[in-house]
Motif scaffolding. Sequence first.
Motif, PDB file in Angstrom:
ATOM      1  N   LEU A  35       0.827  -1.209   0.000  1.00 53.71           N
ATOM      2  CA  LEU A  35       0.000   0.000   0.000  1.00 53.71           C
ATOM      3  C   LEU A  35       0.861   1.260   0.000  1.00 53.71           C
ATOM      4  N   LEU A  36       1.978   1.220   0.721  1.00 48.80           N
ATOM      5  CA  LEU A  36       2.862   2.384   0.761  1.00 48.80           C
ATOM      6  C   LEU A  36       3.444   2.674  -0.616  1.00 48.80           C
ATOM      7  N   ILE A  37       3.894   1.626  -1.303  1.00 51.76           N
ATOM      8  CA  ILE A  37       4.424   1.806  -2.662  1.00 51.76           C
ATOM      9  C   ILE A  37       3.344   2.351  -3.585  1.00 51.76           C
ATOM     10  N   ALA A  38       2.132   1.796  -3.478  1.00 53.42           N
ATOM     11  CA  ALA A  38       1.043   2.225  -4.358  1.00 53.42           C
ATOM     12  C   ALA A  38       0.664   3.672  -4.112  1.00 53.42           C
ATOM     13  N   PHE A  39       0.562   4.081  -2.844  1.00 47.97           N
ATOM     14  CA  PHE A  39       0.161   5.452  -2.535  1.00 47.97           C
ATOM     15  C   PHE A  39       1.244   6.454  -2.938  1.00 47.97           C
ATOM     16  N   ILE A  40       2.514   6.115  -2.704  1.00 43.88           N
ATOM     17  CA  ILE A  40       3.593   7.021  -3.104  1.00 43.88           C
ATOM     18  C   ILE A  40       3.635   7.156  -4.621  1.00 43.88           C
ATOM     19  N   ALA A  41       3.517   6.023  -5.322  1.00 42.17           N
ATOM     20  CA  ALA A  41       3.518   6.070  -6.783  1.00 42.17           C
ATOM     21  C   ALA A  41       2.331   6.861  -7.313  1.00 42.17           C
ATOM     22  N   ALA A  42       1.148   6.672  -6.709  1.00 41.62           N
ATOM     23  CA  ALA A  42      -0.036   7.416  -7.151  1.00 41.62           C
ATOM     24  C   ALA A  42       0.111   8.908  -6.889  1.00 41.62           C
ATOM     25  N   LEU A  43       0.715   9.267  -5.746  1.00 40.82           N
ATOM     26  CA  LEU A  43       0.915  10.684  -5.439  1.00 40.82           C
ATOM     27  C   LEU A  43       1.881  11.341  -6.422  1.00 40.82           C
ATOM     28  N   ILE A  44       2.989  10.643  -6.706  1.00 38.99           N
ATOM     29  CA  ILE A  44       3.965  11.199  -7.656  1.00 38.99           C
ATOM     30  C   ILE A  44       3.360  11.283  -9.055  1.00 38.99           C
ATOM     31  N   ASP A  45       2.643  10.234  -9.456  1.00 39.35           N
ATOM     32  CA  ASP A  45       1.989  10.253 -10.766  1.00 39.35           C
ATOM     33  C   ASP A  45       0.991  11.392 -10.865  1.00 39.35           C
ATOM     34  N   MET A  46       0.270  11.643  -9.786  1.00 39.08           N
ATOM     35  CA  MET A  46      -0.728  12.703  -9.794  1.00 39.08           C
ATOM     36  C   MET A  46      -0.070  14.069  -9.951  1.00 39.08           C
ATOM     37  N   VAL A  47       1.021  14.314  -9.226  1.00 35.89           N
ATOM     38  CA  VAL A  47       1.705  15.605  -9.312  1.00 35.89           C
ATOM     39  C   VAL A  47       2.284  15.819 -10.709  1.00 35.89           C
ATOM     40  N   ILE A  48       3.005  14.817 -11.210  1.00 36.17           N
ATOM     41  CA  ILE A  48       3.630  14.965 -12.530  1.00 36.17           C
ATOM     42  C   ILE A  48       2.575  15.004 -13.629  1.00 36.17           C
ATOM     43  N   GLY A  49       1.600  14.105 -13.562  1.00 38.60           N
ATOM     44  CA  GLY A  49       0.589  14.031 -14.615  1.00 38.60           C
ATOM     45  C   GLY A  49      -0.268  15.279 -14.696  1.00 38.60           C
ATOM     46  N   ILE A  50      -0.679  15.811 -13.536  1.00 38.93           N
ATOM     47  CA  ILE A  50      -1.509  17.023 -13.538  1.00 38.93           C
ATOM     48  C   ILE A  50      -0.721  18.200 -14.111  1.00 38.93           C
ATOM     49  N   THR A  51       0.511  18.381 -13.668  1.00 36.95           N
ATOM     50  CA  THR A  51       1.325  19.511 -14.140  1.00 36.95           C
ATOM     51  C   THR A  51       1.604  19.399 -15.632  1.00 36.95           C
ATOM     52  N   TYR A  52       2.021  18.233 -16.073  1.00 36.19           N
ATOM     53  CA  TYR A  52       2.385  18.037 -17.482  1.00 36.19           C
ATOM     54  C   TYR A  52       1.159  18.199 -18.378  1.00 36.19           C
ATOM     55  N   GLY A  53       0.047  17.547 -18.011  1.00 36.18           N
ATOM     56  CA  GLY A  53      -1.147  17.629 -18.845  1.00 36.18           C
ATOM     57  C   GLY A  53      -1.751  19.014 -18.870  1.00 36.18           C
ATOM     58  N   ALA A  54      -1.728  19.721 -17.734  1.00 33.11           N
ATOM     59  CA  ALA A  54      -2.301  21.071 -17.690  1.00 33.11           C
ATOM     60  C   ALA A  54      -1.485  22.047 -18.534  1.00 33.11           C
ATOM     61  N   VAL A  55      -0.166  21.982 -18.414  1.00 39.82           N
ATOM     62  CA  VAL A  55       0.689  22.881 -19.200  1.00 39.82           C
ATOM     63  C   VAL A  55       0.564  22.583 -20.688  1.00 39.82           C
ATOM     64  N   SER A  56       0.547  21.300 -21.041  1.00 39.19           N
ATOM     65  CA  SER A  56       0.450  20.926 -22.452  1.00 39.19           C
ATOM     66  C   SER A  56      -0.871  21.388 -23.052  1.00 39.19           C
ATOM     67  N   GLY A  57      -1.976  21.168 -22.348  1.00 40.95           N
ATOM     68  CA  GLY A  57      -3.274  21.549 -22.892  1.00 40.95           C
ATOM     69  C   GLY A  57      -3.497  23.044 -22.910  1.00 40.95           C
ATOM     70  N   TYR A  58      -2.985  23.764 -21.920  1.00 38.88           N
ATOM     71  CA  TYR A  58      -3.233  25.204 -21.841  1.00 38.88           C
ATOM     72  C   TYR A  58      -2.403  25.979 -22.865  1.00 38.88           C
ATOM     73  N   LEU A  59      -1.132  25.634 -23.007  1.00 38.23           N
ATOM     74  CA  LEU A  59      -0.279  26.357 -23.961  1.00 38.23           C
ATOM     75  C   LEU A  59      -0.642  26.017 -25.400  1.00 38.23           C
ATOM     76  N   GLY A  60      -0.913  24.733 -25.657  1.00 38.16           N
ATOM     77  CA  GLY A  60      -1.338  24.325 -26.998  1.00 38.16           C
ATOM     78  C   GLY A  60      -0.275  24.567 -28.060  1.00 38.16           C
ATOM     79  N   GLY A  61      -0.694  24.479 -29.299  1.00 40.90           N
ATOM     80  CA  GLY A  61       0.190  24.777 -30.420  1.00 40.90           C
ATOM     81  C   GLY A  61       1.384  23.860 -30.510  1.00 40.90           C
ATOM     82  N   ARG A  62       2.538  24.430 -30.838  1.00 39.91           N
ATOM     83  CA  ARG A  62       3.750  23.644 -31.020  1.00 39.91           C
ATOM     84  C   ARG A  62       4.224  23.029 -29.709  1.00 39.91           C
ATOM     85  N   VAL A  63       4.058  23.757 -28.603  1.00 40.00           N
ATOM     86  CA  VAL A  63       4.464  23.216 -27.306  1.00 40.00           C
ATOM     87  C   VAL A  63       3.666  21.957 -26.976  1.00 40.00           C
TER      88      VAL A  63
END
Length: 342
Positions: free
Chosen positions: A144-172
Amino acid sequence: MINLETNISKDMFTPAHVDPLKSEKISKPSLNFWQDSWLRVRKNKGAVTCMVILVILIIMAFVGPLLTPYKYDTQTTSHNNLPPRIQGLENIHWLPFDGTLTRRDGTTYNAYEVRKVKDYYWFGTDALGRDLFARTWKGTQISLLIAFIAALIDMVIGITYGAVSGYLGGRVDSVMQRIMEIIVGIPNLIVVVLMILVLKPGFVPIIIALTITGWTSMARVVRAQVLKFKGQEFVLAAKTLGASNTSIIFKHMIPNMFGVIIINTMFTIPSAIFFEAFLSFIGLGLQEPHASLGTLVNDGYTGMVAFPYQMIIPSLMIALIMVCFNLVADGLRDALDPKMRD
């Protein structure tokens, strides 16, 4: 003919008296989004039951090893391969807690009486004489500890990456999506093997492998939500008021997609548990004397025919955790989706 004068009176056309104070009164209490969602979750009996089971399992993962006098890594070779025996239930022969084993010829015998062991091992012992009750809950804690840590890291990276990619759009957006497609094409097992070549097998390589490849699904979901919100009125109003791009993304857009993020995270946790169990089962996960559910299944697999309880107990634990998380995620998906109404 019907006499209209006698059947229809003028009193029937008198306007009803309406109290203006009561006409504006709201009989149902006002609920916000999370309160309304919780009411819908409570109607899903399966999701509520699984929530209770998960809470019990999480508590037992930390309290369970303290309930037994034996430590998870203490070896007592003279007590190896003992079946489960629980005090008070040992005389109920139809329960699998009486300390009996079955020989190959079909006869049964009490392993505790034959070896003259007076101790009680609730889940039995493994080939090295370690208490499986303590090891099962310790393994649940690690998984459970491995799963929760992995989910937390995935959530931070995934939210930041997806939000920046979708908001900037275009070539970025195009470049960031191509990078993500390359990462998606790399199997998790290859990443783990590469990590093990650099690091020792254990906790850290699994977390790194899940971090490198696990955030892509979250990034895609967040990017799709950002593309949907980017042209809506509240974002245009924030821009008009001079809000920065960071403020628009993290203060206006992301709070409006909490439901999607929570649901995706709930589906990520059982996947991470299964992946860790798979790695430990093939020998690429945690190493002795540490325990996880995958290592327990791997240890029990070698003696499955003679001592099936050594594999059945951790396997049931993995199945129970994964089923409960999936049912809770289904219940949250139905409750947090505004389109899913009663």
